[in-house]
Design a protein around this motif. Structure first.
Motif, mmCIF file in Angstrom:
data_model
loop_
_atom_site.group_PDB
_atom_site.id
_atom_site.type_symbol
_atom_site.label_atom_id
_atom_site.label_comp_id
_atom_site.label_asym_id
_atom_site.label_seq_id
_atom_site.Cartn_x
_atom_site.Cartn_y
_atom_site.Cartn_z
ATOM 1 N N PRO A 173 40.072 7.414 0.110
ATOM 2 C CA PRO A 173 39.950 8.011 1.438
ATOM 3 C C PRO A 173 40.424 9.454 1.504
ATOM 4 C CG PRO A 173 41.792 6.471 1.370
ATOM 5 C CD PRO A 173 41.058 6.325 0.079
ATOM 6 N N ASP A 174 41.193 9.901 0.502
ATOM 7 C CA ASP A 174 41.714 11.264 0.499
ATOM 8 C C ASP A 174 40.833 12.235 -0.281
ATOM 9 O OD1 ASP A 174 44.072 10.634 2.006
ATOM 10 O OD2 ASP A 174 44.851 9.657 0.216
ATOM 11 N N ALA A 175 39.799 11.736 -0.922
ATOM 12 C CA ALA A 175 38.838 12.588 -1.624
ATOM 13 C C ALA A 175 37.569 12.698 -0.776
ATOM 14 C CB ALA A 175 38.525 12.002 -2.997
ATOM 15 N N PRO A 176 36.734 13.708 -0.986
ATOM 16 C CA PRO A 176 35.521 13.848 -0.171
ATOM 17 C C PRO A 176 34.555 12.671 -0.360
ATOM 18 C CG PRO A 176 36.034 15.898 -1.300
ATOM 19 C CD PRO A 176 36.921 14.851 -1.900
ATOM 20 N N TRP A 177 34.031 12.180 0.732
ATOM 21 C CA TRP A 177 32.999 11.147 0.717
ATOM 22 C C TRP A 177 32.162 11.299 1.985
ATOM 23 C CZ3 TRP A 177 33.334 7.563 4.746
ATOM 24 C CH2 TRP A 177 34.570 7.499 5.404
ATOM 25 N N LEU A 178 30.998 10.680 2.015
ATOM 26 C CA LEU A 178 30.051 10.847 3.110
ATOM 27 C C LEU A 178 29.881 9.549 3.874
ATOM 28 C CD1 LEU A 178 27.263 12.834 1.207
ATOM 29 C CD2 LEU A 178 29.205 13.754 2.476
ATOM 30 N N LEU A 179 29.841 9.637 5.196
ATOM 31 C CA LEU A 179 29.604 8.473 6.047
ATOM 32 C C LEU A 179 28.212 8.588 6.660
ATOM 33 C CD1 LEU A 179 32.035 6.771 8.506
ATOM 34 C CD2 LEU A 179 29.724 7.323 9.266
ATOM 35 N N LEU A 180 27.444 7.508 6.577
ATOM 36 C CA LEU A 180 26.085 7.478 7.125
ATOM 37 C C LEU A 180 25.966 6.307 8.088
ATOM 38 C CD1 LEU A 180 25.883 7.995 3.722
ATOM 39 C CD2 LEU A 180 23.699 8.891 4.531
ATOM 40 N N HIS A 181 25.434 6.572 9.283
ATOM 41 C CA HIS A 181 25.321 5.551 10.326
ATOM 42 C C HIS A 181 23.841 5.435 10.721
ATOM 43 C CE1 HIS A 181 27.163 3.014 13.463
ATOM 44 N NE2 HIS A 181 26.095 3.362 14.161
ATOM 45 N N PRO A 182 23.110 4.455 10.152
ATOM 46 C CA PRO A 182 21.653 4.400 10.356
ATOM 47 C C PRO A 182 21.207 3.798 11.699
ATOM 48 C CG PRO A 182 22.324 3.370 8.283
ATOM 49 C CD PRO A 182 23.547 3.518 9.124
#
Length: 384
Positions: free
Chosen positions: A204-213
């Motif tokens: 959770p502390d590294a970059p990641w992407l959230l996608l909500h379809p």
């Protein structure tokens, strides 16, 4: 206006869903800050009431399914115990009368009438009643704001509601208030979201992407096959972990997209409460979503947002957050429909997946710079 300066107990009426309530929060912040000791009670639909624990400006909430409002097909069957239903209008009048509110501010879009809610508040004996209205409301409103929309202009919903409360001196001249929407996840929501991400192999502390379809209205859903193509492109560039979210009802849609994409992606669909979803959005480097409630939560928590924006209306674009608004222009723009009457969904289907991936890359590049609190990508001011 002097009567409003003495009003301590204010009822805010917005009988809509989560995103609509969030777009009223800057105006509610102005209402609350204008008078020391002022308290706000939110009267809203059950879907909107779910946001109340995360809105610091709101002291109390009353949930009500109003017969004069469009029904929410995803509304929970079990409304809070203090929430009168369609057949309990008189009970709601009694409930509001017992609260002895000093004033009521009725928030609406320009496609809605404030008069049913104004009558409700008048019957409850609330002396001050403020709303936009095209017709002459006579005694139903103590403070009538003639509605300039859509004949003279079309504004963002946040601008519309801020203009309404300015009519009664909120905020007072010279008072500076944050323009951002309000949504504050609780500490336990943040801890739970972080634990779920770690359990699925996402730091959770590294970059990641959230996608909500998902989206409540069919006309506002980007096609699943194109979502799958977006996932494949994002796996190549920028190559960050992908996390998909959605309600329990949207879990099959999310699973279909994951399966069609054929690339690693975590699904938290159906596994997050509303506060946990807000926490996850706050932790993400960039969010990608249709024009739906979670997009407004992303704006509230300050997460850069790629909005797949169906041209059903122009007033609900991301507010006060770095964003890219993607759409394909069509002659039937601003139809205000929950289903695509033309049947082609071109305003969304015309957005090629490469545009989405490019928008994500652009926002990631800007992430380290100072956030821009600007605009939406759609010109809102129009003439009839």
């Amino acid at each position: 206006m002097s009567a409003w300066r003495d009003a301590r107990r204010i009822l805010c009426v917005r009988l809509d869903s989560l995103g609509d309530v969030l777009m009223c929060t800057p105006a509610m912040r102005a209402l609350r800050a204008a008078v020391p000791g002022r308290t706000l009670t939110l009267l809203t639909a059950p879907a909107g009431a779910a946001a109340a624990p995360f809105i610091p400006e709101v002291d109390d909430v009353i949930a009500h399914r109003a017969a004069w409002m469009k029904a929410d097909p995803h509304a929970a069957a079990d409304a809070p115990s203090h929430a009168p239903g369609h057949d309990d209008g008189l009970a709601l009048v009694d409930l509001l009368a017992a609260r002895a509110f000093d004033g009521a501010v009725i928030f609406t879009t320009y496609t809605q009438s404030a008069l049913p809610a104004a009558l409700l508040c008048q019957l409850a004996g609330i002396p001050l009643r403020l709303a936009h209205c095209r017709e002459n409301p006579y005694a139903l409103l103590s403070d009538w704001a003639p509605d300039p929309e859509p004949s003279g202009m079309v504004r963002h919903e946040v601008q519309r509601q801020l203009a309404l409360v300015r009519r009664v001196g909120c905020p007072p001249a010279g008072m500076a208030l944050s323009p951002r929407l309000s949504f504050v996840p609780r500490a336990r929501d943040v801890a739970a979201a972080r634990a779920l991400l770690r359990a699925d192999g996402v730091d959770p502390d590294a970059p990641w992407l959230l996608l909500h379809p998902g989206a409540s209205a069919a006309s506002r859903r980007y096609p699943p096959a194109q979502w799958a193509a977006v996932l494949r492109l994002l796996t190549e560039r920028p190559g960050l972990p992908l996390v998909l979210t959605g309600s329990a009802a949207e879990a099959p849609l999310v699973e279909d997209i994951r399966r069609a994409a054929g690339v690693p992606a975590v699904s938290l669909a159906g596994r997050l409460g509303l506060g946990e979803l807000g926490a996850a959005l706050a932790l993400a480097a960039v969010a990608v979503a249709n024009n739906t409630g979670p997009a407004h939560i992303a704006a509230a928590v300050g997460t850069p947002l790629v909005a797949l924006y169906a041209l059903t209306n122009p007033q609900h674009t991301p507010w006060a957050v770095p964003n890219r608004v993607l759409f394909h222009d069509v002659p039937c723009r601003f139809c205000y429909k929950s289903t695509c009457r033309a049947g082609h969904h071109s305003c969304l289907a015309g957005v090629v997946p490469e545009r989405v991936a490019d928008a994500v890359a652009m926002l990631l590049q800007r992430a380290a710079s100072k956030p821009s609190l600007g605009g939406s990508g759609i010109a809102l001011k129009t003439t009839a």
